[in-house]
Design an enzyme around this catalytic site. Structure first.
Site, PDB file in Angstrom:
ATOM      1  N   HIS A 141      15.551  44.810  17.204  1.00 46.37           N
ATOM      2  CA  HIS A 141      14.565  45.037  16.132  1.00 46.37           C
ATOM      3  C   HIS A 141      15.210  45.040  14.757  1.00 46.37           C
ATOM      4  O   HIS A 141      16.352  45.455  14.580  1.00 46.37           O
ATOM      5  CB  HIS A 141      13.675  46.259  16.389  1.00 46.37           C
TER       6      HIS A 141
ATOM      7  N   ASN B 137      17.637  46.625  20.810  1.00 43.22           N
ATOM      8  CA  ASN B 137      16.703  45.643  21.393  1.00 43.22           C
ATOM      9  C   ASN B 137      16.425  44.490  20.421  1.00 43.22           C
ATOM     10  O   ASN B 137      15.516  43.702  20.630  1.00 43.22           O
ATOM     11  CB  ASN B 137      15.390  46.321  21.810  1.00 43.22           C
TER      12      ASN B 137
ATOM     13  N   GLU C 264       9.557  45.307  16.446  1.00 41.44           N
ATOM     14  CA  GLU C 264      10.015  45.361  17.828  1.00 41.44           C
ATOM     15  C   GLU C 264       9.869  43.990  18.500  1.00 41.44           C
ATOM     16  O   GLU C 264       9.161  43.110  17.979  1.00 41.44           O
ATOM     17  CB  GLU C 264       9.190  46.416  18.594  1.00 41.44           C
TER      18      GLU C 264
ATOM     19  N   ASP D 265      11.235  50.441   5.880  1.00 40.21           N
ATOM     20  CA  ASP D 265      10.235  51.051   6.758  1.00 40.21           C
ATOM     21  C   ASP D 265      10.126  52.561   6.573  1.00 40.21           C
ATOM     22  O   ASP D 265      10.951  53.174   5.886  1.00 40.21           O
ATOM     23  CB  ASP D 265      10.546  50.709   8.226  1.00 40.21           C
TER      24      ASP D 265
HETATM   25  C1  GLP Z   1      15.982  52.192  13.000  1.00 37.66           C
HETATM   26  C2  GLP Z   1      15.565  51.501  11.704  1.00 37.66           C
HETATM   27  C3  GLP Z   1      16.235  50.164  11.543  1.00 37.66           C
HETATM   28  C4  GLP Z   1      17.714  50.297  11.832  1.00 37.66           C
HETATM   29  C5  GLP Z   1      17.897  50.671  13.283  1.00 37.66           C
HETATM   30  C6  GLP Z   1      19.349  50.785  13.706  1.00 37.66           C
HETATM   31  O1  GLP Z   1      15.085  51.992  14.049  1.00 37.66           O
HETATM   32  N1  GLP Z   1      14.167  51.364  11.580  1.00 37.66           N
HETATM   33  O2  GLP Z   1      16.010  49.678  10.226  1.00 37.66           O
HETATM   34  O3  GLP Z   1      18.367  49.095  11.564  1.00 37.66           O
HETATM   35  O4  GLP Z   1      17.249  51.913  13.494  1.00 37.66           O
HETATM   36  O5  GLP Z   1      19.841  52.054  13.432  1.00 37.66           O
HETATM   37  P1  GLP Z   1      21.333  52.482  13.521  1.00 37.66           P
HETATM   38  O6  GLP Z   1      22.015  51.901  12.316  1.00 37.66           O
HETATM   39  O7  GLP Z   1      21.301  53.975  13.457  1.00 37.66           O
HETATM   40  O8  GLP Z   1      21.892  51.968  14.776  1.00 37.66           O
END
Ligand code: GLP
Length: 240
Positions: free
Chosen positions: A138, A136, A143, A67
């Protein structure tokens, strides 16, 4: 689902690094799907270390990121393009042709999504997709409420995700409220998926991913239906 429980973040990163290098060396032209956020940093650090020791080469691999924020230039320090260059791509033997990240500054965003989706199809889909998870549920930026068959698209971020991700920006006002993300259907086309979960704050998400109802209200729950998924999670994420 294969569940691998490890002691802590470091052991999780060691395990995923071994698995990654195994696929990198076993496959003729591996196609990797990569994630950003805090969770995979340990993996990228280890890959760079192994590369510096002269042990591995990435010249035959292709990379697709999950993304990107809409409106951020690839040189913006909070963009995922910048993150990837900074953490991995600038430090290993890959050329720009091997790297794919959605362009959040594209003039025609719909066209950009279709282009990205087509690139993944042309690469004969992702061999190994690395995933993190939002609290959440995602995956990528899909989402809660996203249809399970969604493809690469422009999506709105929830207030909770904007708040959580504001730690990577100077202020919450700077966080874009839209992104381009691979769809859930796109992610599910991957031949193998490894999800990394670390920390106490992810323990509810872990429970729902592994044992919860498969529902679009919790995107990661779809992984229960994929035939080749490994979850590597640390003791804290297991609530211990
Ligand atoms: C972001 C990314 C996700 C990622 C998530 C968790 O929103 N778009 O791909 O998995 O955060 O992030 P973290 O690893 O910092 O908890």
């Amino acid at each position: 689902m294969k569940i691998v429980k490890v002691k802590d973040y470091e052991e999780m990163s060691d395990k995923v690094c071994e698995l990654f290098i195994d696929r990198l060396t076993a496959l003729k032209n591996p196609v990797f799907g990569l994630a950003t956020g805090s969770t995979p940093k340990g993996l990228y650090k280890r890959l760079v270390q192994r590369y510096n020791k002269g042990k591995i080469s990435f010249d035959h691999a292709t990379f697709f990121n999950l993304d990107e924020y809409i409106g951020l230039d690839q040189n913006h320090p909070s963009s995922y393009a910048y993150y990837m260059k900074n953490k991995l791509y600038n430090h290993i033997n890959v050329s720009s042709e091997q790297i794919h990240i959605p362009n959040g500054k594209a003039k025609d965003l719909k066209k950009e999504c279709d282009r990205y989706e087509q690139l993944i199809r042309d690469a004969n889909y992702i061999d190994l997709q690395i995933l993190g998870i939002g609290i959440n549920g995602h995956i990528g930026f899909n989402e809660p409420g996203t249809p399970f068959d969604s493809r690469t698209d422009v999506v709105q971020l929830t207030n909770s995700t904007i708040k959580v991700n504001s730690r990577f920006f100077n202020s919450i006002e700077e966080v874009p409220n839209e992104a381009i993300t691979m769809g859930i259907g796109t992610i599910m086309d991957s031949k193998e998926i490894v999800m990394l979960i670390s920390g106490e704050h992810k323990s509810k998400a872990l429970q729902q991913t592994i044992y919860g109802e498969v529902t679009e209200n919790f995107p990661a729950s779809i992984l229960q239906t994929h035939e080749n998924v490994t979850i590597i999670a640390d003791a804290a994420a297991f609530g211990e």
